[in-house]
Design an enzyme around this catalytic site. Structure first.
Site: not given
Ligand code: NCD
Length: 305
Positions: A51-52, A80, A101, A129
Site C-alpha cells: 500500500r504505502t 552488502k 521505510r 508512520h
Molecule cells: C501499516 C503499517 O505498515 O504500519 N500499513 C500501512 O502502511 N498502511 C499498518 C500495518 O501494517 O498493520
C-alpha cells in the site's frame, strides 16, 4: 529543505494547508498532471509494503514525475552491508525526493541528516508512520468536515502499531478529542503515550471490551496484530483474533460512526462489514494518494500558478 519524520514536523496550520491542497487535487487531478514533470521519487523500502509504496509511486506518477527504488532490503546494497547514511547520499544523486521505510526506529531520521534531498519517513519499526497519519487526518477532515470534538476508539495492537502511535500524537493537538484505547492487556498503548496525554490533560480511557464502548464512538480505528514485531509465535496466535468487527458489533455503533483501518486487514474486520456505509477504510486508501501528492508538492516547493 524539509523532511517529514513525524506528523508533528508540520504545525496544525501547515497541515490545514496540506489538506486544502489535497482536496483541490481530489477535485481536479488533471490540473496537477504535469506538476512534477522531470522530477524523480526514490522509494527505498527495507521492509515489506504494498500500500504505502504503491501509494507513493502512484502519487508521483499522477503528478507527471517518475519513480525509482527498491522494495526489498535484499535487493539493495544493504545486503552488502551498506549503511543507510551512505545509501541516502547515493540516492540524493539520483532522485529529487525519497520515501524510506525501515524496520529500525530512527533509520529515516539518520538518512535525513545525511541527505541533500527531502526524506519522508514511510514507517520506521514500531515507531511512527506519518504519511498514514496524514491519510487518516485527511479522511476524517474530508468525511466529517473538520478535525476535533469527537471520541475516537483505537482497537487492536496498540503496543506495536506505529500508525496508532503517530495518529494519537497528531490528534493530541486538536481540540475536544477523547481517546478510548481498546486492547488486550498485553497490547496496551505504550506508557510514554499515556504519560503525555496525562500531561496535556487529554481525556482517555483503556478498556478490553469493544462491545462496552462501541456506542460512544464517533470513529473506530481498527488495527492488525503486528505479527512481525512479536517475540514468539505462540503469543501472536493467542492474540490475533482477539477482536473481530462484524455486523453484530456494528449494530451497537452510532449511525454516523466511521470505521477506519490503515490496512492490510487480516481477520479483525469481517468482510461482511465492507458494505456498511460506515466502513471508510477503502476511501481512506484513496485519500492516501491525494495527501501524498500534496506532500510531494509541498516538500519539493512546487506551487501551481
Ligand atoms: C501499516 C503499517 O505498515 O504500519 N500499513 C500501512 O502502511 N498502511 C499498518 C500495518 O501494517 O498493520
Amino acid at each position: 529543505m524539509r523532511h517529514l519524520m513525524s506528523p508533528l514536523d508540520f504545525s496544525v496550520e501547515e497541515l490545514e494547508e496540506l489538506f486544502i491542497l489535497a482536496n483541490d487535487i481530489e477535485a481536479d487531478m488533471g490540473k496537477y498532471a504535469h506538476a512534477c514533470t522531470g522530477k524523480k521519487l526514490a522509494t527505498c523500502f527495507y521492509e515489506p509494503s504494498t500500500r504505502t509504496r504503491l501509494s507513493f509511486e502512484s502519487a508521483m506518477l499522477n503528478l507527471g514525475g517518475s519513480v525509482i527504488g527498491f522494495s526489498d532490503a535484499n535487493s539493495s546494497s544493504a545486503a552488502k552491508g551498506e549503511s543507510v547514511s551512505d545509501t541516502i547520499r547515493v540516492i540524493s544523486c539520483f532522485a529529487d525526493i525519497c520515501a524510506m521505510r525501515h524496520p529500525k526506529e530512527g533509520a529515516p531520521m539518520v538518512a535525513a541528516s545525511h541527505s541533500s534531498i527531502p526524506v519522508i519517513n514511510a514507517g520506521d519499526g514500531g515507531h511512527q508512520h506519518p504519511t498514514q497519519t496524514l491519510t487518516d487526518l485527511l479522511t476524517i477532515r474530508s468525511l466529517k468536515g473538520h478535525i476535533g470534538d469527537f471520541i475516537i476508539g483505537l482497537c487492536g495492537d496498540l503496543k506495536f502499531g506505529r500508525t496508532v502511535h503517530s495518529l494519537i500524537n497528531a490528534l493530541m493537538r486538536y481540540p475536544g478529542i477523547r481517546f478510548v484505547f481498546i486492547s488486550p492487556p498485553e497490547l496496551r498503548v505504550p506508557d510514554y503515550i499515556t504519560e503525555s496525554l496525562k500531561e496535556k490533560d487529554i481525556e482517555y480511557k483503556e478498556v478490553i471490551s469493544l462491545d462496552e464502548v462501541m456506542g460512544e464512538l464517533d470513529f473506530l480505528y481498527m488495527t492488525r496484530v503486528q505479527r512481525e514485531r512479536f517475540f514468539n509465535e505462540e503469543d501472536y496466535v493467542r492474540l490475533k483474533d482477539f477482536y473481530i468487527l462484524n455486523k453484530e458489533k456494528m449494530s451497537l455503533a452510532k449511525k454516523d460512526m466511521l470505521v477506519l483501518h490503515p490496512l492490510p486487514r487480516v481477520n479483525e474486520i469481517s468482510v461482511e462489514v465492507d458494505d456498511d456505509p460506515r466502513a471508510a477504510y477503502f476511501k481512506q486508501v484513496q485519500y492516501g494518494v491525494y495527501v501524498r501528492m500534496a506532500l510531494i508538492l509541498t516538500l519539493l516547493e512546487i506551487k501551481l500558478t
